[in-house]
Design an enzyme around this catalytic site. Structure first.
Site, PDB file in Angstrom:
ATOM      1  N   HIS A  99       0.852  -1.201   0.000  1.00  0.00           N
ATOM      2  CA  HIS A  99       0.000   0.000   0.000  1.00  0.00           C
ATOM      3  C   HIS A  99       0.886   1.250   0.000  1.00  0.00           C
ATOM      4  CE1 HIS A  99      -2.895   3.032   1.206  1.00  0.00           C
ATOM      5  NE2 HIS A  99      -3.834   2.194   0.806  1.00  0.00           N
ATOM      6  N   GLU A 169      -3.980   1.952  -7.456  1.00  0.00           N
ATOM      7  CA  GLU A 169      -4.364   3.071  -6.602  1.00  0.00           C
ATOM      8  C   GLU A 169      -3.433   4.247  -6.879  1.00  0.00           C
ATOM      9  OE1 GLU A 169      -6.631   1.820  -2.872  1.00  0.00           O
ATOM     10  OE2 GLU A 169      -4.528   1.679  -2.365  1.00  0.00           O
TER      11      GLU A 169
HETATM   12  C1  PEP Z   1      -6.763   3.340   0.143  1.00  0.00           C
HETATM   13  O1  PEP Z   1      -5.964   4.046   0.743  1.00  0.00           O
HETATM   14  O2  PEP Z   1      -6.540   2.130  -0.050  1.00  0.00           O
HETATM   15  C2  PEP Z   1      -7.992   3.949  -0.348  1.00  0.00           C
HETATM   16  C3  PEP Z   1      -8.560   3.411  -1.366  1.00  0.00           C
HETATM   17  O3  PEP Z   1      -8.420   5.070   0.315  1.00  0.00           O
HETATM   18  P1  PEP Z   1      -9.645   6.033  -0.056  1.00  0.00           P
HETATM   19  O4  PEP Z   1     -10.772   5.187  -0.599  1.00  0.00           O
HETATM   20  O5  PEP Z   1     -10.004   6.678   1.244  1.00  0.00           O
HETATM   21  O6  PEP Z   1      -9.145   6.983  -1.078  1.00  0.00           O
END
Ligand code: PEP
Length: 249
Positions: A99, A169
């Protein structure tokens, strides 16, 4: 194929009672949805409060449990760390690795690679997070993400790929970032295709970054994502349940 919707609670909520309240609300709704696999990743200390899965202890309708991280060694003198066997013993099926918030704390591609190998060897499903810090106009971000994938999966045996999930992400889209905003389905689709081409495998790709009930359908159906990794909104049961129901369409 079921959509995979994963809740990343991060270092929240601050009490087990509150965690149980959120979990139980989600559990009731998730149990009725046949086209969604729901996974909750609470902090380590709450894992054993929500056993289900690999040990088959609880009802089949309960969401699966995931961990937010794992250590790369299997046992030994590593103060403060948690091993793959401990996770499995707590009923964990999924583990998030790499992450961006852990990378920010110093986790390198090499450590991530070791963690991925250890977790896959133990039979856990690995949710490997990748994504660029910033989006440039020249598409360097595609190569950046490819590098992360190649380094993270270096010499991972092919036989383990069936237990691998990639979560795309983009760091700038994560809700805790200043000026965060979700990506759009078109560019997420481009990245999903790019990731699948890079791996030359049928690996599920999830999108994460400011997912909400308002944008979930776009990522799931326009961008064709196999699922979502949800942070902030997964702590608000009403909103997370809305997202699950959208995924169940
Ligand atoms: C994350 O950090 O994995 C995430 C998806 O956070 P958010 O949905 O709050 O942007």
């Amino acid at each position: 194929m079921k959509k995979l919707i994963i809740a990343n609670w991060k270092m929240n909520p601050n009490s087990l009672n509150e965690a149980k309240r959120i979990f139980n609300k989600i559990k009731i709704a998730a149990g009725k949805l046949k086209k969604v696999e729901t996974v909750i990743c609470p902090p380590f200390v709450y894992l054993s409060a929500f056993p289900r899965g690999v040990l088959g202890k609880l009802s089949k309708d309960s969401p699966w449990i995931g961990a937010q991280d794992v250590f790369c060694e299997e046992r030994g003198a590593y103060t403060g760390e948690i091993s793959v066997s401990m996770l499995k013993d707590a009923g964990v099926k999924y583990v998030i690795v790499g992450h961006s918030e852990r990378r920010e704390m110093g986790e390198t591609d090499e450590i991530i690679n070791k963690k991925i190998k250890t977790a896959l060897k133990a039979g856990l499903k690995v949710v490997f997070c990748v994504g660029e810090k910033k989006r440039d106009g020249e598409e360097k971000y595609l190569n950046f993400t490819r590098e992360q994938i190649n380094k993270g999966l270096k010499s991972v045996p092919q036989k383990f790929f069936k237990n691998l999930i990639i979560a795309y992400e983009p760091v700038w889209a994560i809700s805790s970032q200043k000026k965060a905003r979700a990506d759009n389905p078109e560019s997420a689709l481009k990245m999903a295709v790019f990731i699948k081409r890079t791996l030359l495998q049928k690996i599920p790709v999830l999108y994460g970054g400011s997912v909400s009930p308002e944008n979930a359908a776009g990522f799931l159906f326009k961008a064709g994502m196999n699922g979502l990794l949800v942070g902030g909104q997964s702590l608000i049961p009403e909103n997370f349940i809305k997202i699950l129901k959208i995924a169940n369409r």
